[in-house]
Scaffold this motif. Structure first.
Motif, PDB file in Angstrom:
ATOM      1  N   LYS A 168       5.148   8.069   0.640  1.00  0.00           N
ATOM      2  CA  LYS A 168       5.905   8.850  -0.333  1.00  0.00           C
ATOM      3  C   LYS A 168       5.147  10.135  -0.631  1.00  0.00           C
ATOM      4  CE  LYS A 168       7.992   4.999  -2.920  1.00  0.00           C
ATOM      5  NZ  LYS A 168       9.376   5.485  -2.965  1.00  0.00           N
ATOM      6  N   PRO A 169       5.792  11.120  -1.261  1.00  0.00           N
ATOM      7  CA  PRO A 169       5.028  12.247  -1.794  1.00  0.00           C
ATOM      8  C   PRO A 169       3.949  11.719  -2.739  1.00  0.00           C
ATOM      9  CG  PRO A 169       7.375  12.713  -1.872  1.00  0.00           C
ATOM     10  CD  PRO A 169       7.241  11.282  -1.482  1.00  0.00           C
ATOM     11  N   LEU A 222       0.744   2.772 -10.321  1.00  0.00           N
ATOM     12  CA  LEU A 222       0.607   2.622 -11.772  1.00  0.00           C
ATOM     13  C   LEU A 222       1.631   1.636 -12.331  1.00  0.00           C
ATOM     14  CD1 LEU A 222       0.026   6.349 -12.827  1.00  0.00           C
ATOM     15  CD2 LEU A 222      -1.698   4.542 -12.594  1.00  0.00           C
ATOM     16  N   LYS A 223       2.784   1.556 -11.710  1.00  0.00           N
ATOM     17  CA  LYS A 223       3.840   0.637 -12.163  1.00  0.00           C
ATOM     18  C   LYS A 223       3.664  -0.773 -11.602  1.00  0.00           C
ATOM     19  CE  LYS A 223       7.281   4.344 -12.524  1.00  0.00           C
ATOM     20  NZ  LYS A 223       8.521   4.927 -11.929  1.00  0.00           N
ATOM     21  N   ASP A 224       2.562  -1.003 -10.899  1.00  0.00           N
ATOM     22  CA  ASP A 224       2.265  -2.308 -10.299  1.00  0.00           C
ATOM     23  C   ASP A 224       3.237  -2.663  -9.180  1.00  0.00           C
ATOM     24  OD1 ASP A 224       0.752  -4.558  -9.903  1.00  0.00           O
ATOM     25  OD2 ASP A 224       1.686  -5.735 -11.506  1.00  0.00           O
ATOM     26  N   SER A 225       3.789  -1.640  -8.530  1.00  0.00           N
ATOM     27  CA  SER A 225       4.620  -1.871  -7.351  1.00  0.00           C
ATOM     28  C   SER A 225       3.812  -1.727  -6.073  1.00  0.00           C
ATOM     29  CB  SER A 225       5.798  -0.887  -7.327  1.00  0.00           C
ATOM     30  OG  SER A 225       6.633  -1.092  -8.434  1.00  0.00           O
ATOM     31  N   ALA A 226       2.527  -1.397  -6.218  1.00  0.00           N
ATOM     32  CA  ALA A 226       1.608  -1.296  -5.085  1.00  0.00           C
ATOM     33  C   ALA A 226       0.208  -1.604  -5.597  1.00  0.00           C
ATOM     34  CB  ALA A 226       1.652   0.087  -4.456  1.00  0.00           C
ATOM     35  N   VAL A 254       0.863  -1.180   0.000  1.00  0.00           N
ATOM     36  CA  VAL A 254       0.000   0.000   0.000  1.00  0.00           C
ATOM     37  C   VAL A 254       0.900   1.231   0.000  1.00  0.00           C
ATOM     38  CG1 VAL A 254      -1.727   1.311   1.301  1.00  0.00           C
ATOM     39  CG2 VAL A 254      -1.826  -1.189   1.272  1.00  0.00           C
ATOM     40  N   THR A 255       0.603   2.189  -0.866  1.00  0.00           N
ATOM     41  CA  THR A 255       1.331   3.449  -0.821  1.00  0.00           C
ATOM     42  C   THR A 255       0.385   4.565  -0.385  1.00  0.00           C
ATOM     43  OG1 THR A 255       0.915   3.895  -3.163  1.00  0.00           O
ATOM     44  CG2 THR A 255       2.980   2.813  -2.609  1.00  0.00           C
ATOM     45  N   ASN A 262       2.490   6.953  -8.796  1.00  0.00           N
ATOM     46  CA  ASN A 262       3.323   6.322  -9.821  1.00  0.00           C
ATOM     47  C   ASN A 262       3.674   4.888  -9.447  1.00  0.00           C
ATOM     48  OD1 ASN A 262       3.312   8.651 -11.343  1.00  0.00           O
ATOM     49  ND2 ASN A 262       5.314   9.357 -10.647  1.00  0.00           N
ATOM     50  N   GLN A 263       3.912   4.644  -8.163  1.00  0.00           N
ATOM     51  CA  GLN A 263       4.242   3.293  -7.719  1.00  0.00           C
ATOM     52  C   GLN A 263       3.074   2.344  -7.958  1.00  0.00           C
ATOM     53  OE1 GLN A 263       6.148   3.186  -3.911  1.00  0.00           O
ATOM     54  NE2 GLN A 263       6.111   0.956  -3.753  1.00  0.00           N
TER      55      GLN A 263
END
Length: 309
Positions: free
Chosen positions: A65-66, A75-79, A34-35, A72-73
């Motif tokens: 993060k900001p 959208l990149k499938d990192s979250a 989760v971001t 962005n994280q």
């Protein structure tokens, strides 16, 4: 025939593998990232911790993060999901569309950007027109504000160059260029608080959930030696009651001018742990945590009281 049977078995195995991959988590079990924008740290920390307390097999790796970096994280499938103060922009939604992911946007609360000043600064009231003048570069000194007792320039303090606090304020006042403004950025909302505590000429901008939880000892610690400014959207307010602070009732009644929504943005494609958390927040006792933190939940928790003779 044997060869055809083997091919069928392989295809079936592949389909089951894909199915199992999607079923790695469900609303009560699994692990996801989760971001969240750092200004929402107290809120997100308490919500995810409470959900894990109900479902011990539910695990969240929460990365603060900001806001732009947090989105962005995702959208990149990192979250899997992100807590943010805005929905996806068209170009961001296009990223999910290209991957045939519909995504989901759920408003969970009304938050506010709090304006904080040093306790030595007695000018605790400000109007939206004055703030507009500050961000237009027309007002740069505390002495230009009515009731100000501080000499010198106004230093605007934010948590990060890409934070939701800064983005919200610049958008609110239609600021296209900050080069002429006296803006200082730190690395977190807590550092904004510390900076304002040490600098009477500072005007800090933070997420209100950092200082609105009356049951949290950290809130009392962070609020020490600070004032929260009252803000009025009237150009010429006549009395103290024309000003509002970013606390629960004024957020819920839409009186505080610098209020903003809180969303959960999801890229989840199956009934998973992210959806379970969102349902808990908007349809279950998660809204009580939002109340506790001094924010206004989108769907109030329905309390039923049975009276017996």
């Amino acid at each position: 025939m044997i060869r055809n049977t083997l091919v069928s078995v392989c295809l079936l195995t592949g389909l089951l593998a894909c199915s199992n991959e999607k079923a790695l988590d469900n609303p009560s079990r699994g692990s996801i990232v989760v971001t969240a924008d750092e200004s929402l740290r107290p809120l997100v920390t308490q919500l995810t911790s409470a959900y894990s307390g109900i479902y011990p097999d539910a695990h969240f790796t929460v990365v603060f993060k900001p806001e732009q970096e947090a989105i962005n994280q995702m959208l990149k499938d990192s979250a899997r999901i992100v807590f943010a103060s805005r929905p996806l922009r068209p170009n961001e939604q296009a990223v999910l569309n290209q991957k045939k992911i519909k995504g989901a946007t759920t408003k969970i609360a009304t938050d506010g950007v709090a304006l904080i000043i040093n306790r030595a600064n007695t000018d605790s009231l400000i109007t939206m027109s004055q703030l507009q003048g500050i961000f237009a570069g027309q007002i740069s000194q505390w002495s230009q504000l009515k009731g100000g007792n501080q000499p010198g320039p106004i230093t605007l303090v934010f948590d990060n160059d890409n934070s939701s606090n800064l983005d919200f304020v610049l958008t609110k006042f239609n600021v296209k260029d900050v080069k002429g403004l006296r803006i200082f950025t730190t690395r977190s909302n807590r550092e904004v608080i510390e900076f304002v505590r040490k600098n009477p000429s500072a005007l800090g901008f933070i997420g209100v959930n950092w200082i609105s939880d009356g049951d949290e000892p950290l809130t009392a610690e962070l609020s020490r030696d600070l004032r929260v400014m009252g803000v009025s959207d009237k150009p010429n307010p006549e009395k103290r009651a024309d000003y509002y602070q970013p606390f629960q009732e004024d957020l819920g009644m839409m009186r505080y001018p610098l209020r903003r929504p809180v969303y959960v943005l999801s890229r989840e494609t199956h009934p998973g742990l992210g959806g379970g958390l969102v349902n808990y927040v908007v349809r279950d006792a998660g809204s009580l945590i939002i109340y506790k933190l001094g924010l206004w939940p989108t769907i109030p928790y329905n309390r039923e009281v049975n009276l017996t003779k």
